[in-house]
Enzyme design. Structure first.
Site, PDB file in Angstrom:
ATOM      1  N   LYS A   1       0.831  -1.207   0.000  1.00 22.09           N
ATOM      2  CA  LYS A   1       0.000   0.000   0.000  1.00 22.09           C
ATOM      3  C   LYS A   1       0.869   1.262   0.000  1.00 22.09           C
ATOM      4  O   LYS A   1       0.359   2.382  -0.003  1.00 22.09           O
ATOM      5  CB  LYS A   1      -0.910  -0.003   1.227  1.00 22.09           C
ATOM      6  CG  LYS A   1      -1.802  -1.242   1.268  1.00 22.09           C
ATOM      7  CD  LYS A   1      -2.982  -1.089   2.151  1.00 22.09           C
ATOM      8  CE  LYS A   1      -3.814  -2.355   2.228  1.00 22.09           C
ATOM      9  NZ  LYS A   1      -4.234  -2.889   0.945  1.00 22.09           N
ATOM     10  N   SER A   2       2.188   1.081   0.004  1.00 22.40           N
ATOM     11  CA  SER A   2       3.080   2.247   0.103  1.00 22.40           C
ATOM     12  C   SER A   2       2.924   3.226  -1.057  1.00 22.40           C
ATOM     13  O   SER A   2       2.926   4.450  -0.827  1.00 22.40           O
ATOM     14  CB  SER A   2       4.532   1.788   0.229  1.00 22.40           C
ATOM     15  OG  SER A   2       4.688   1.102   1.443  1.00 22.40           O
TER      16      SER A   2
ATOM     17  N   LYS B   1      15.258  -6.309   4.015  1.00 21.94           N
ATOM     18  CA  LYS B   1      15.637  -5.307   5.029  1.00 21.94           C
ATOM     19  C   LYS B   1      17.068  -5.490   5.543  1.00 21.94           C
ATOM     20  O   LYS B   1      17.750  -4.516   5.843  1.00 21.94           O
ATOM     21  CB  LYS B   1      14.643  -5.331   6.189  1.00 21.94           C
ATOM     22  CG  LYS B   1      13.282  -4.751   5.829  1.00 21.94           C
ATOM     23  CD  LYS B   1      12.375  -4.710   7.042  1.00 21.94           C
ATOM     24  CE  LYS B   1      11.026  -4.097   6.692  1.00 21.94           C
ATOM     25  NZ  LYS B   1      10.133  -3.997   7.849  1.00 21.94           N
TER      26      LYS B   1
ATOM     27  N   GLU C   1      21.240   5.201  14.534  1.00 20.56           N
ATOM     28  CA  GLU C   1      21.425   4.340  15.716  1.00 20.56           C
ATOM     29  C   GLU C   1      20.331   3.282  15.774  1.00 20.56           C
ATOM     30  O   GLU C   1      20.577   2.124  16.099  1.00 20.56           O
ATOM     31  CB  GLU C   1      21.396   5.179  17.001  1.00 20.56           C
ATOM     32  CG  GLU C   1      22.689   5.908  17.282  1.00 20.56           C
ATOM     33  CD  GLU C   1      23.926   5.011  17.204  1.00 20.56           C
ATOM     34  OE1 GLU C   1      23.926   3.975  17.874  1.00 20.56           O
ATOM     35  OE2 GLU C   1      24.859   5.347  16.460  1.00 20.56           O
TER      36      GLU C   1
ATOM     37  N   GLY D   1       6.900 -11.833  20.148  1.00 18.80           N
ATOM     38  CA  GLY D   1       7.644 -12.010  18.910  1.00 18.80           C
ATOM     39  C   GLY D   1       9.045 -11.452  19.024  1.00 18.80           C
ATOM     40  O   GLY D   1       9.297 -10.527  19.820  1.00 18.80           O
TER      41      GLY D   1
ATOM     42  N   GLY E   1      12.064  -9.619  12.888  1.00 12.99           N
ATOM     43  CA  GLY E   1      12.510  -8.301  12.444  1.00 12.99           C
ATOM     44  C   GLY E   1      11.631  -7.163  12.961  1.00 12.99           C
ATOM     45  O   GLY E   1      12.139  -6.119  13.368  1.00 12.99           O
ATOM     46  N   ALA E   2      10.316  -7.376  12.958  1.00 14.60           N
ATOM     47  CA  ALA E   2       9.404  -6.303  13.373  1.00 14.60           C
ATOM     48  C   ALA E   2       9.593  -5.982  14.853  1.00 14.60           C
ATOM     49  O   ALA E   2       9.655  -4.813  15.244  1.00 14.60           O
ATOM     50  CB  ALA E   2       7.964  -6.702  13.085  1.00 14.60           C
TER      51      ALA E   2
ATOM     52  N   ASN F   1       8.818 -14.904  23.189  1.00 15.97           N
ATOM     53  CA  ASN F   1       8.870 -15.495  21.845  1.00 15.97           C
ATOM     54  C   ASN F   1       8.829 -17.010  21.921  1.00 15.97           C
ATOM     55  O   ASN F   1       9.247 -17.614  22.902  1.00 15.97           O
ATOM     56  CB  ASN F   1      10.153 -15.049  21.119  1.00 15.97           C
ATOM     57  CG  ASN F   1      10.064 -15.298  19.625  1.00 15.97           C
ATOM     58  OD1 ASN F   1       9.026 -15.030  19.008  1.00 15.97           O
ATOM     59  ND2 ASN F   1      11.123 -15.825  19.028  1.00 15.97           N
TER      60      ASN F   1
ATOM     61  N   MET G   1       0.372  -5.912  15.154  1.00 16.28           N
ATOM     62  CA  MET G   1       0.984  -5.256  13.984  1.00 16.28           C
ATOM     63  C   MET G   1       0.342  -5.705  12.676  1.00 16.28           C
ATOM     64  O   MET G   1       0.428  -5.017  11.668  1.00 16.28           O
ATOM     65  CB  MET G   1       2.489  -5.549  13.946  1.00 16.28           C
ATOM     66  CG  MET G   1       3.263  -4.848  15.022  1.00 16.28           C
ATOM     67  SD  MET G   1       5.022  -5.013  14.713  1.00 16.28           S
ATOM     68  CE  MET G   1       5.672  -4.371  16.253  1.00 16.28           C
TER      69      MET G   1
END
Ligand code: NDP
Length: 271
Positions: free
Chosen positions: A15-16, A65, A77, A125, A128-129, A149, A212
């Protein structure tokens, strides 16, 4: 015209382009933002091609990513801690990388008037997120941040990155007798409809449950929270628009209004 891309594989669902086009219209900016499907071995080539063709920046989504992180000349950072970037900025022949997922999440929670300061947060979790949002959550000074997790070692690895903060790692089973103010689901379980083994008691202790993942229907986690009458039940659509807004700001130094874009996307999702 300034050129921007979102690189991913798959990418058709992204949707970006819609979001950034809306931001550009709001800001009266001429920019061309398109999605580009990149073959798995072709990521570096795709970025260099964009730079050669007046590219000013790009978003990066799965599975690139980490590759984007490796390609950068300079990193924020936040990106260094996350080990991944979702935003590339091309300037003076250099590639600068940042990650805006954490700010997208935090801004969405704040938009919903969720108090993060002094809160006990449970993050479900350690992919990556999850990794990408820890630093931004800690910048809001929560009382504690607990990462649970399925694979405990991955949560432990993240917690070890923050020796000066109250960040701990546990299993899902360990959450059974603990209470939290805010529970954030950063697992991909919601995509497959799988439910997580988080007890009703733990979920009920929270005033906010955030997933998310977003979609037409609430995820199993959010359905569970709804049945238990948790006050704030929020999906990740606002985080998606929020992270895009932060990328847009990094490229254009303009903060777009997320509300109208979020409303359009929500209406489209509910059709
Ligand atoms: P990863 O593949 O890196 O990590 C997946 C995580 O989910 C791991 O912690 C994994 O546990 C866990 N998991 C997967 N299936 C299950 C299950 N059935 N039960 C318990 N745990 C499970 O994915 P990401 O971290 O990149 O993304 C996670 C989700 O967040 C995705 O659904 C993605 O769409 C969403 N997302 C949303 C964003 C937004 O803007 N709204 C932004 C970024 C991500 P284990 O380590 O044990 O395998």
């Amino acid at each position: 015209m300034k050129q921007f891309r979102v690189f991913g594989n798959p990418i058709a669902q992204s949707k970006s382009p819609f979001i950034h086009q809306q931001f550009a219209v709001q800001s009266a900016l001429m920019m061309n933002y398109e999605s580009e499907l990149v073959e798995l071995e072709q990521f570096d080539i795709a970025v260099k091609k964009l730079i050669a063709n007046e590219g000013k920046g790009a978003n990066v989504t799965a599975p690139f990513k980490e590759q984007a992180f490796a390609l950068c000349d300079e990193l924020s950072e936040r990106a260094k801690l996350a080990g991944a970037v979702n935003t590339l900025i091309f300037s003076n022949g250099l590639i600068y990388g940042d990650t805006t997922d954490g700010l997208g999440l935090v801004n969405d929670l704040l938009r919903h008037h969720v108090q993060l300061k002094a809160s006990k947060i449970l993050l479900l979790g350690a992919g990556g997120a999850a990794k990408g949002v820890v630093q931004s959550l800690l910048e809001q000074f929560p009382q504690s941040l607990t990462i649970a997790n399925r694979t405990l070692s991955k949560a432990e690895t993240i917690a070890e990155q923050y020796p000066n903060a109250d960040v701990s790692a546990i299993t899902f089973e360990d959450t059974e007798h603990l209470v939290f103010d805010i529970i954030i689901n950063a697992t991909s379980a919601g995509l497959s409809g799988a439910s997580l083994s988080i007890s009703d008691r733990t979920i009920k202790s929270a005033h906010t449950c955030y997933d998310m993942v977003y979609g037409k229907e609430p995820t199993a986690f959010l359905k569970q929270a709804k049945l238990l009458c948790v006050d704030n039940i929020i999906d990740g659509l606002g985080m998606l628009v929020g992270q895009a807004a932060e990328s847009f700001y990094l490229w254009n130094n303009i903060r777009p209004d997320v509300e109208p874009v979020l409303m359009s996307l929500r209406a489209e999702l509910n059709q």
